[in-house]
Design a protein around this motif. Structure first.
Motif, PDB file in Angstrom:
ATOM      1  N   UNK A 129      44.465  49.032  56.006  1.00  0.00           N
ATOM      2  CA  UNK A 129      44.678  50.315  56.637  1.00  0.00           C
ATOM      3  C   UNK A 129      44.853  51.423  55.607  1.00  0.00           C
ATOM      4  N   UNK A 130      45.359  51.032  54.432  1.00  0.00           N
ATOM      5  CA  UNK A 130      45.642  52.036  53.405  1.00  0.00           C
ATOM      6  C   UNK A 130      44.410  52.391  52.561  1.00  0.00           C
ATOM      7  N   UNK A 131      43.276  51.753  52.840  1.00  0.00           N
ATOM      8  CA  UNK A 131      42.066  52.088  52.083  1.00  0.00           C
ATOM      9  C   UNK A 131      41.723  53.559  52.313  1.00  0.00           C
ATOM     10  N   UNK A 132      41.474  54.240  51.208  1.00  0.00           N
ATOM     11  CA  UNK A 132      41.152  55.667  51.335  1.00  0.00           C
ATOM     12  C   UNK A 132      39.653  55.878  51.209  1.00  0.00           C
ATOM     13  N   UNK A 133      39.159  56.676  52.110  1.00  0.00           N
ATOM     14  CA  UNK A 133      37.731  56.995  52.038  1.00  0.00           C
ATOM     15  C   UNK A 133      37.581  58.492  51.828  1.00  0.00           C
ATOM     16  N   UNK A 134      36.938  58.843  50.758  1.00  0.00           N
ATOM     17  CA  UNK A 134      36.683  60.253  50.510  1.00  0.00           C
ATOM     18  C   UNK A 134      37.684  60.848  49.537  1.00  0.00           C
ATOM     19  N   UNK A 157      36.073  49.895  40.865  1.00  0.00           N
ATOM     20  CA  UNK A 157      36.874  50.627  41.837  1.00  0.00           C
ATOM     21  C   UNK A 157      37.519  51.842  41.199  1.00  0.00           C
ATOM     22  N   UNK A 158      36.881  52.373  40.235  1.00  0.00           N
ATOM     23  CA  UNK A 158      37.298  53.589  39.555  1.00  0.00           C
ATOM     24  C   UNK A 158      38.733  53.529  39.056  1.00  0.00           C
ATOM     25  N   UNK A 159      39.068  52.397  38.421  1.00  0.00           N
ATOM     26  CA  UNK A 159      40.339  52.327  37.725  1.00  0.00           C
ATOM     27  C   UNK A 159      41.474  51.703  38.489  1.00  0.00           C
ATOM     28  N   UNK A 160      41.345  51.582  39.804  1.00  0.00           N
ATOM     29  CA  UNK A 160      42.433  50.925  40.525  1.00  0.00           C
ATOM     30  C   UNK A 160      42.056  49.478  40.799  1.00  0.00           C
ATOM     31  N   UNK A 161      43.077  48.631  40.761  1.00  0.00           N
ATOM     32  CA  UNK A 161      42.813  47.203  40.929  1.00  0.00           C
ATOM     33  C   UNK A 161      42.211  46.933  42.313  1.00  0.00           C
ATOM     34  N   UNK A 162      41.272  46.009  42.396  1.00  0.00           N
ATOM     35  CA  UNK A 162      40.615  45.741  43.682  1.00  0.00           C
ATOM     36  C   UNK A 162      41.555  45.060  44.672  1.00  0.00           C
ATOM     37  N   UNK A 163      41.252  45.276  45.933  1.00  0.00           N
ATOM     38  CA  UNK A 163      41.993  44.589  46.989  1.00  0.00           C
ATOM     39  C   UNK A 163      41.502  43.150  47.071  1.00  0.00           C
ATOM     40  N   UNK A 201      38.790  38.191  50.802  1.00  0.00           N
ATOM     41  CA  UNK A 201      37.923  39.369  50.825  1.00  0.00           C
ATOM     42  C   UNK A 201      38.255  40.206  49.598  1.00  0.00           C
ATOM     43  N   UNK A 202      37.237  40.700  48.944  1.00  0.00           N
ATOM     44  CA  UNK A 202      37.445  41.582  47.797  1.00  0.00           C
ATOM     45  C   UNK A 202      36.870  42.947  48.162  1.00  0.00           C
ATOM     46  N   UNK A 203      37.661  43.970  47.950  1.00  0.00           N
ATOM     47  CA  UNK A 203      37.204  45.322  48.275  1.00  0.00           C
ATOM     48  C   UNK A 203      37.910  46.316  47.364  1.00  0.00           C
ATOM     49  N   UNK A 204      37.545  47.581  47.491  1.00  0.00           N
ATOM     50  CA  UNK A 204      38.203  48.606  46.679  1.00  0.00           C
ATOM     51  C   UNK A 204      39.274  49.315  47.500  1.00  0.00           C
ATOM     52  N   UNK A 205      40.343  49.767  46.848  1.00  0.00           N
ATOM     53  CA  UNK A 205      41.372  50.516  47.569  1.00  0.00           C
ATOM     54  C   UNK A 205      40.914  51.915  47.962  1.00  0.00           C
ATOM     55  N   UNK A 206      39.858  52.398  47.318  1.00  0.00           N
ATOM     56  CA  UNK A 206      39.361  53.712  47.744  1.00  0.00           C
ATOM     57  C   UNK A 206      37.855  53.759  47.569  1.00  0.00           C
ATOM     58  N   UNK A 207      37.198  54.429  48.481  1.00  0.00           N
ATOM     59  CA  UNK A 207      35.744  54.579  48.415  1.00  0.00           C
ATOM     60  C   UNK A 207      35.405  56.055  48.429  1.00  0.00           C
ATOM     61  N   UNK A 208      34.298  56.423  47.799  1.00  0.00           N
ATOM     62  CA  UNK A 208      33.850  57.810  47.928  1.00  0.00           C
ATOM     63  C   UNK A 208      33.484  58.094  49.373  1.00  0.00           C
ATOM     64  N   UNK A 209      33.551  59.364  49.742  1.00  0.00           N
ATOM     65  CA  UNK A 209      33.250  59.734  51.119  1.00  0.00           C
ATOM     66  C   UNK A 209      31.862  59.257  51.497  1.00  0.00           C
ATOM     67  N   UNK A 255      48.018  45.164  45.814  1.00  0.00           N
ATOM     68  CA  UNK A 255      46.935  44.986  46.781  1.00  0.00           C
ATOM     69  C   UNK A 255      46.296  43.606  46.719  1.00  0.00           C
ATOM     70  N   UNK A 256      46.788  42.802  45.810  1.00  0.00           N
ATOM     71  CA  UNK A 256      46.161  41.503  45.620  1.00  0.00           C
ATOM     72  C   UNK A 256      47.072  40.397  46.120  1.00  0.00           C
ATOM     73  N   UNK A 257      46.762  39.871  47.285  1.00  0.00           N
ATOM     74  CA  UNK A 257      47.573  38.791  47.838  1.00  0.00           C
ATOM     75  C   UNK A 257      46.795  37.498  47.680  1.00  0.00           C
ATOM     76  N   UNK A 258      47.082  36.785  46.614  1.00  0.00           N
ATOM     77  CA  UNK A 258      46.342  35.556  46.373  1.00  0.00           C
ATOM     78  C   UNK A 258      47.327  34.432  46.113  1.00  0.00           C
ATOM     79  N   UNK A 259      46.887  33.221  46.422  1.00  0.00           N
ATOM     80  CA  UNK A 259      47.803  32.082  46.376  1.00  0.00           C
ATOM     81  C   UNK A 259      47.278  30.997  45.444  1.00  0.00           C
ATOM     82  N   UNK A 260      48.206  30.313  44.817  1.00  0.00           N
ATOM     83  CA  UNK A 260      47.871  29.034  44.224  1.00  0.00           C
ATOM     84  C   UNK A 260      48.415  27.986  45.182  1.00  0.00           C
ATOM     85  N   UNK A 261      47.545  27.320  45.893  1.00  0.00           N
ATOM     86  CA  UNK A 261      47.994  26.449  46.978  1.00  0.00           C
ATOM     87  C   UNK A 261      48.870  25.325  46.432  1.00  0.00           C
TER      88      UNK A 261
END
Lengths: 359, 371, 311
Positions: free
Chosen positions: B366-371, B118-124, B313-321, B289-295
């Motif tokens: 909603x805060x995921x940036x594209x481009x 994710x180009x240096x930022x921690x994954x969602x 779900x695992x995703x990146x906080x920003x994607x290339x355009x 950006x990481x909301x994870x639980x130890x149940x």
């Protein structure tokens, strides 16, 4: 009915030596059969049993009764013969049970799923009711066609080498033997082979149709080779020699004379090979995967195929399990029908061309 | 000549095939552009390929249908390759998003690798699928079954073997329990369901259940193995005196045991399952950006069902355009939307996220940036 | 295929030679390609399976090393195939005898075709049938077996499900039956006519004739048929994957809910969800299966070819 081939007992003059013994009449097995069924039926009436116990009772009565009767009249040896005859036919009956049951169940469970929409829809966007196997049928057709295109030239050429060129040299004998062994490769190993091959080329997680075609080819080529080899061997040498005598070079003799003569048999063999691989599941599960949408490109992405569709429908379960199961049976009916038709077609082609191959 | 005879066969064959293929796609697969009036007014188009945990498969199927209804020109594929495969493909860049039963850790360097991807930022990492794991059983004459944690562990560890054992009788004073062998059914494949279930047993009854949390059932505990959730359900349904564990959404008509929490016995309802995320602590030291639980399996909170499968779900906080980023953002947004969570609950039987958590998670997407 | 111009009957010497050489080369390379493909199967499995040798713990599905992982699977594979052969061999010999010696000639052809139909049914359909039809139907039999013959370790039970290794073996037997039958039929039919007729002329009953002339003649053929059937049963995937309830135990209890899995079924069921080293582990088990089934087929064909030399 079981008696048609028994040679007539020798009609020696009985006066000198008692070489003959009294024989049961020809209709004895029939009578015994009717009596056994009667006993079975009677037991059923008294005990109120179902069809299966009745059949077992009837069989036991027949199995004991006929040899006992025979032993009383014909003696021990004939009695044993009748016993063995019964055993042999019993094995045949037992072998038929799965076939009958399977066909009955597949038709019984599958026919309700069959409709026009079933053939014309894919599973895209379908969760519960509805959907169909259009995508899976196309996938099976495409992958099988690709496998055929790969296997037939290689298989036929290899058979030509074995019969026309190799004639018993070391290489040919090795290839013949390996082809025999290759017919026994587990289908899943063929799938793993294709997977390992394409993983090395394209990296992990590769799934596409042509990989499945390659895996199926590994299974198909030996069948094609064997069938073609048998057929080429049947072509009389006189034909070849006549052609050589006319100055036709060897390769043209093969292409123009030998292959056309054997064509019917080769097509039969290829059709049977197609029937065999069209129902293969394991390799496609490994390297092709499945999907819900139509994918016509064997070089990119997962494709649905009928066998894998059946497997995944059965094992998915979940809220819509009833619909999934129904679709699985429907797809099984379609698949069995396709495979059986291909088999019939092969016999049919074989029958048409049979006289030409001479004997 | 052979080549010509083959050519003779192939040319019309190809022509016929081409005709067939071009003539008809599947009836239900419209040609996007012409079918565009199907309800959606979005401008999204293209293909999105993700994948991962197979526990999410049913729910993803439901979300894909719902999302494609709104965006008819979009095709989404979810490959149920397993959590590990999903994370692997996400890190390699093959998947723009992945579903996983476990969050990323650095035990094997996955978190670092994902951060690089994710180009240096921690994954969602956000919870998107919660499903109670029901204890299903099929015992004649028993319509209601209560099981305390120790009893449950004893049954699945093969230490309690009779339905009328005194431990079970103690939990169910009013029930008439048969004098029959218990047939415990477990998953034979490796699964997140097994891991969560054994994690629970390990936490609440570690003295009885001594194998810890495992993805593959420990065979020394015996019991019948069955493939997949559907396999367990059908094995319990068709077996006699059987008990097993499976996603509650697939329990069907089978009996479902109530599990002892504190003083009470709680049934696996979606609400009771969703509640565990409220009482469980978040894993500390994670990115925002990481909301994870130890149940917190040992919770004593009334009305909380403790055996729950949580998937992320695992995703990146920003994607290339480009389409991929747009689509990933839109699809993830749909999943954590109210409509998406309802769709999952209705079609796949998952437990919807609590409104509070859902809003927070939706904000991250909603805060995921594209481009 | 033809790369030279077809120039009619009056070929020039050179183009004839070239055509022949090209065609012969093509045919020869197709033959060699088959050998390469077979070698490729082994090599690629070896390359992709090699990383599994050092796998342990989580990567080896919770087993300490690859041997502990493969062994129970190999055991299950062999057990299922062996039971299948025990069931299928007598049946196949009987069926083959019916077709070659008992049935009237006109009927025999159709009977043979019926048996071939058994071979034509796709394995996934057998799996579906075994899972949905056979397993529930046979459960009462298992319950009876475990109640009355429970003192035998094979039938110890408890019989709680129809999806046991015995059911899987029955399905495998049905699938291997046509192969064994086909080969037995062929060897039985090859018994010298004169031997048979001599036996009959001496007053032998049909069974005595078969025992004295057909069986001695066909022994190696039947053995090789069984080996080839075994090869099929070892590698069969889908039927087992769909029928069997697996727990990975090494046991000789045939009717309980705890059964060993087979290599092929285990690969099919776990491959889709595998990643990383687990894929290598599964491929390695596939390599083991390949080696075993190759050896069995090799032996079967070898016995068959030796039998032919003798004849």
């Amino acid at each position: 009915m079981t008696d048609l081939q028994t040679p007539e007992a020798p009609q020696l003059p009985a006066a000198t030596l008692s070489l003959t013994r009294p024989q049961l009449p020809r209709w004895a097995p029939l009578l015994a059969g009717v009596v056994s069924l009667g006993v079975g039926g009677l037991v059923a009436l008294i005990a109120g049993w179902g069809l299966v116990p009745v059949a077992i009772v009837a069989w036991v009565v027949f199995f004991v009764g006929l040899p006992a009767w025979s032993a009383a009249v014909e003696g021990r040896r004939a009695s044993i013969d009748r016993l063995v005859t019964t055993v042999a036919w019993t094995t045949f009956g037992l072998a038929m049970i799965p076939l009958v049951s399977l066909v009955y169940e597949v038709i019984g469970n599958g026919h309700s799923a069959i409709s026009w929409a079933f053939f014309n829809n894919s599973m895209r966007g379908v969760l519960g009711e509805g959907g169909g196997i259009y995508h899976a049928i196309l996938g099976t057709v495409i992958i099988t066609a690709c496998a055929t295109v790969i296997s037939v030239p290689i298989g036929v050429l290899a058979a030509i080498y074995l019969v026309e060129y190799g004639k018993k040299n070391r290489l040919a004998r090795t290839i013949t033997f390996l082809v025999d062994v290759m017919t026994g490769i587990p289908s899943i190993v063929a799938g793993l082979f294709a997977f390992a091959l394409f993983t090395l080329i394209f990296g992990p997680g590769v799934r596409f149709g042509i990989g499945g075609a390659i895996a199926l080819s590994v299974l198909m080529i030996p069948i094609v080779v064997r069938a073609t080899e048998e057929m080429l061997k049947l072509v009389p040498d006189e034909l070849r020699e006549a052609s050589y005598a006319l100055g036709v070079p060897k390769w043209r003799t093969i292409v123009k004379v030998v292959l056309p003569t054997a064509l019917g048999g080769i097509i039969t063999g290829v059709t049977l090979a197609i029937a065999r691989v069209a129902g293969e599941t394991a390799p496609l599960l490994i390297i092709v995967g499945t999907t819900t949408s139509v994918n016509l490109n064997p070089f990119d992405g997962r494709m649905a195929t009928l066998p894998v569709f059946i497997f995944s429908s059965v094992t998915t379960g979940g809220r819509y399990e009833a619909f999934n199961t129904e679709r699985a049976w429907g797809a099984a009916l379609v698949l069995v029908a396709i495979v059986m038709l291909l088999n019939l077609l092969a016999r049919f082609i074989g029958a048409i061309f049979a006289p030409k191959t001479g004997r | 000549m052979k080549s010509t005879s083959i050519r003779r066969a192939i040319v019309p064959g190809i022509a016929a095939l081409a005709l067939v293929f071009s003539a008809c796609g599947a009836d239900n697969e419209g040609d996007g552009s012409t079918d565009g009036d199907g309800g959606g007014s979005s401008s999204l188009a293209g293909e999105l390929n993700g994948g991962g945990a197979s526990s999410q498969e049913a729910a993803q199927g439901a979300w894909i249908v719902g999302f494609q209804d709104e965006n008819p020109d979009v095709t989404v594929n979810y490959d149920p390759v397993g959590s590990g495969g999903g994370r692997e493909s996400f890190i390699s860049g093959a998947f723009p998003f992945a579903g996983s039963d476990a969050y990323l850790t650095d035990d094997e360097g996955e978190l670092t690798a994902a951060t690089e991807r994710c180009e240096g930022s921690a994954p969602i990492e956000i919870p998107n699928y919660i499903s109670p794991i029901a204890i299903i059983y099929n015992v004649e004459g028993v319509d209601d079954l209560n099981l305390s944690p120790a009893t449950l562990a004893g049954i699945f560890a093969g230490k309690i073997t009779k339905w009328n054992a005194e431990e079970i009788a103690a939990d169910n004073p009013d029930a008439t329990l048969p004098d029959a062998d218990i047939n415990p059914v477990h998953r034979s494949d490796e699964s997140g369901t097994t891991e969560n279930f054994t994690d629970y047993l390990d936490a609440v009854a570690g003295d009885v259940w001594t194998e810890g949390a495992l993805e593959v059932w420990p065979q020394q505990y015996g019991g019948e193995g069955a493939q997949g959730t559907s396999g367990v359900v059908s094995a319990v349904g068709s077996g006699t005196n059987a008990i097993g564990y499976a996603d509650a959404s697939q329990a069907g008509d089978l009996g479902v045991a109530n599990i002892g929490v504190g003083e009470d016995f709680v049934a696996p309802t979606p609400e009771a399952a969703a509640k565990i995320l409220e009482v469980s602590p978040r894993v500390e030291g994670r990115d925002a950006n990481s909301i994870v639980f130890d149940l917190d399996h040992e919770t004593q909170e009334a009305g909380t069902y403790p055996i729950v499968l949580t998937s992320y779900l695992i995703a990146c906080p920003s994607y290339p355009a480009g389409d991929e980023g747009e689509l990933a953002k839109a699809y993830l947004g749909y999943i954590v939307s109210e409509a998406g969570q309802e769709q999952g609950a209705a079609e796949a039987g998952s437990a919807p996220l609590s409104e509070e958590l859902r809003t927070e998670v939706a904000g991250i997407v909603d805060a995921i940036q594209v481009g | 295929m033809a790369t030279t111009e077809p120039t009619g009957v009056i070929d020039t010497e050179t183009s004839t030679k070239r055509g022949d050489a090209v065609f012969a080369g093509l045919a020869r390379s197709a033959g060699i390609l088959i050998m390469v493909a077979l070698a490729g199967v082994g090599i690629f499995l070896l390359v992709e399976g090699a990383p599994a040798i050092s796998a342990s713990g989580e990567q080896a599905y919770g087993k300490d090393n690859i041997v502990l992982f493969v062994w129970p699977l190999l055991y299950g594979t062999l057990l299922a195939a062996l039971i299948a052969m025990i069931i299928a061999t007598p049946l196949a010999v009987g069926v083959a005898l019916v077709i070659s010696h008992y049935a009237p000639r006109r009927v025999a052809r159709s009977l043979g075709y019926l048996i071939d139909l058994l071979a034509a049914v796709p394995s996934v359909v057998y799996g579906l049938w075994g899972r949905a039809v056979l397993a529930p139907a046979i459960l009462p039999v298992y319950q009876w077996l475990s109640e009355t013959l429970g003192w035998l370790p094979f039938f110890e039970g408890p019989a709680t499900t129809g999806r046991t290794i015995l059911t899987a073996s029955i399905v495998l037997a049905v699938m291997a039956l046509p192969i064994i039958t086909a080969i037995c039929r062929e060897v039985f039919a090859q018994t010298p006519r004169m031997h048979e007729e001599a036996a009959l002329a001496l007053g032998a009953t049909r069974w005595e004739m078969i025992r004295m002339t057909v069986f001695p003649y066909a022994r190696s053929g039947v053995i090789s048929a069984v080996m080839l059937g075994l090869g099929r049963a070892l590698g069969e995937t889908m039927a087992v994957a769909m029928v069997l309830s697996v727990s990975g135990l090494v046991t000789i209890n045939l009717v309980s809910g705890q059964n060993p899995s087979t290599i092929a079924a285990n690969i099919a069921l776990n491959f889709g969800n595998a990643s990383g080293t687990k894929i290598n582990v599964l491929i390695f088990s596939g390599l083991v299966l390949f080696v075993v089934s190759f050896a069995v087929n090799f032996l079967g064909r070898w016995i068959a070819s030796r039998g032919q030399v003798k004849a």
